[in-house]
Design a protein around this motif. Sequence first.
Motif, mmCIF file in Angstrom:
data_model
loop_
_atom_site.group_PDB
_atom_site.id
_atom_site.type_symbol
_atom_site.label_atom_id
_atom_site.label_comp_id
_atom_site.label_asym_id
_atom_site.label_seq_id
_atom_site.Cartn_x
_atom_site.Cartn_y
_atom_site.Cartn_z
ATOM 1 N N LEU A 25 15.591 -3.340 5.085
ATOM 2 C CA LEU A 25 14.371 -3.648 5.829
ATOM 3 C C LEU A 25 14.519 -3.268 7.300
ATOM 4 O O LEU A 25 15.631 -3.259 7.840
ATOM 5 C CB LEU A 25 14.050 -5.136 5.710
ATOM 6 N N PRO A 26 13.418 -2.970 7.970
ATOM 7 C CA PRO A 26 13.494 -2.642 9.405
ATOM 8 C C PRO A 26 14.058 -3.811 10.197
ATOM 9 O O PRO A 26 13.802 -4.970 9.888
ATOM 10 C CB PRO A 26 12.046 -2.349 9.781
ATOM 11 N N ALA A 27 14.823 -3.484 11.226
ATOM 12 C CA ALA A 27 15.543 -4.513 11.969
ATOM 13 C C ALA A 27 14.739 -5.098 13.116
ATOM 14 O O ALA A 27 15.124 -6.139 13.663
ATOM 15 C CB ALA A 27 16.853 -3.935 12.517
ATOM 16 N N ASP A 28 13.617 -4.475 13.482
ATOM 17 C CA ASP A 28 12.910 -4.926 14.687
ATOM 18 C C ASP A 28 11.406 -5.030 14.509
ATOM 19 O O ASP A 28 10.657 -4.998 15.479
ATOM 20 C CB ASP A 28 13.230 -3.997 15.865
ATOM 21 N N GLU A 29 10.952 -5.138 13.262
ATOM 22 C CA GLU A 29 9.533 -5.317 13.021
ATOM 23 C C GLU A 29 9.327 -6.118 11.746
ATOM 24 O O GLU A 29 10.246 -6.255 10.937
ATOM 25 C CB GLU A 29 8.820 -3.972 12.925
ATOM 26 N N THR A 30 8.135 -6.636 11.573
ATOM 27 C CA THR A 30 7.841 -7.417 10.378
ATOM 28 C C THR A 30 7.836 -6.512 9.153
ATOM 29 O O THR A 30 7.074 -5.535 9.103
ATOM 30 C CB THR A 30 6.474 -8.108 10.504
ATOM 31 N N PRO A 31 8.664 -6.778 8.159
ATOM 32 C CA PRO A 31 8.694 -5.917 6.975
ATOM 33 C C PRO A 31 7.458 -6.122 6.111
ATOM 34 O O PRO A 31 7.019 -7.262 5.890
ATOM 35 C CB PRO A 31 9.960 -6.364 6.247
ATOM 36 N N VAL A 32 6.885 -5.042 5.654
ATOM 37 C CA VAL A 32 5.708 -5.116 4.786
ATOM 38 C C VAL A 32 5.983 -4.345 3.508
ATOM 39 O O VAL A 32 6.858 -3.472 3.452
ATOM 40 C CB VAL A 32 4.444 -4.563 5.480
ATOM 41 N N CYS A 33 5.245 -4.665 2.489
ATOM 42 C CA CYS A 33 5.419 -4.053 1.176
ATOM 43 C C CYS A 33 4.912 -2.615 1.198
ATOM 44 O O CYS A 33 3.786 -2.342 1.641
ATOM 45 C CB CYS A 33 4.678 -4.866 0.124
ATOM 46 N N THR A 34 5.722 -1.703 0.711
ATOM 47 C CA THR A 34 5.347 -0.296 0.649
ATOM 48 C C THR A 34 5.004 0.153 -0.771
ATOM 49 O O THR A 34 4.840 1.350 -1.022
ATOM 50 C CB THR A 34 6.490 0.582 1.196
ATOM 51 N N ALA A 35 4.926 -0.814 -1.687
ATOM 52 C CA ALA A 35 4.610 -0.463 -3.074
ATOM 53 C C ALA A 35 3.179 0.037 -3.184
ATOM 54 O O ALA A 35 2.288 -0.382 -2.433
ATOM 55 C CB ALA A 35 4.824 -1.670 -3.979
ATOM 56 N N TYR A 36 2.961 0.940 -4.136
ATOM 57 C CA TYR A 36 1.611 1.459 -4.385
ATOM 58 C C TYR A 36 0.970 0.656 -5.510
ATOM 59 O O TYR A 36 1.571 0.445 -6.562
ATOM 60 C CB TYR A 36 1.652 2.937 -4.761
ATOM 61 N N THR A 37 -0.234 0.166 -5.274
ATOM 62 C CA THR A 37 -0.973 -0.586 -6.283
ATOM 63 C C THR A 37 -2.255 0.160 -6.630
ATOM 64 O O THR A 37 -2.557 1.208 -6.059
ATOM 65 C CB THR A 37 -1.327 -1.997 -5.765
#
Length: 251
Positions: A144-156
């Motif tokens: 996960l990124p170390a300096d930002e809020t992690p968001v889901c990158t999955a495709y739906t």
Amino acid sequence: MNLREALPKISYVLQSSSNVVVLTGAGMSTESGIPDFRSNAGWWSDERLMNAMSVAYWDSHPDEFWVAFRKTFLSPEFVEARPNLGHHALAAFERTGGRHVTILTQNVDGLHQQAGSRVVLELHGNLRTATCPACGQVYDMRALPADETPVCTAYTVRGDCGHPLRPDVVLFGQQVQHYASAALSIQAADALFVLGSSMTVHPASQLPEFRVASKCPLVVINETETEIDAAADIVLRGKIGTLLPEVLASL
């Protein structure tokens, strides 16, 4: 009870047991350099941090939550921690003792697994992964990124998910994990060890009550008094990393 008095008693308990359950708390990991949470100087003495580690705060302030979460759970104390002699003693006991060993832990650091323990029920979750509550996609925390809020990158079916991720630790306001399995394991146990826990955190503090079904011996090893000392068959005071290797080596 001192170690000299306790050793023959614990040896008898273990030699008579084929199914051992071990419940571990913060005192199991403090010797690996991980600070505790509930002492007077522990992390939860900061009420603002405690409130920030709630599922309600994650839901309403995900950016601020992740800043506080990284500062606490992804700090060098956690990231650089390694199993101590107590973790290694338990893993060696499982490998060589010819007994089934189930570890129920209140810790989220994964040190039992790093030491080689195979059956570990993490009541308060783990730091290895984060999950998208919207679509269920699981992510390795290290990616996960170390300096930002992690968001889901999955495709739906609606496109990119984009939902903020939630770490797979049990936050305030969530239920503990594996509780029913933990209770069943104690009901079937020949011996129950409680290591490094004051047994004040609900609902894990109620788990020893399930030994009523098995009537198995209860052994407590902790530096300070615990809430279940009066119910224990054997109580030892001291550091887990010092006492446990000697106890298990006596078999």
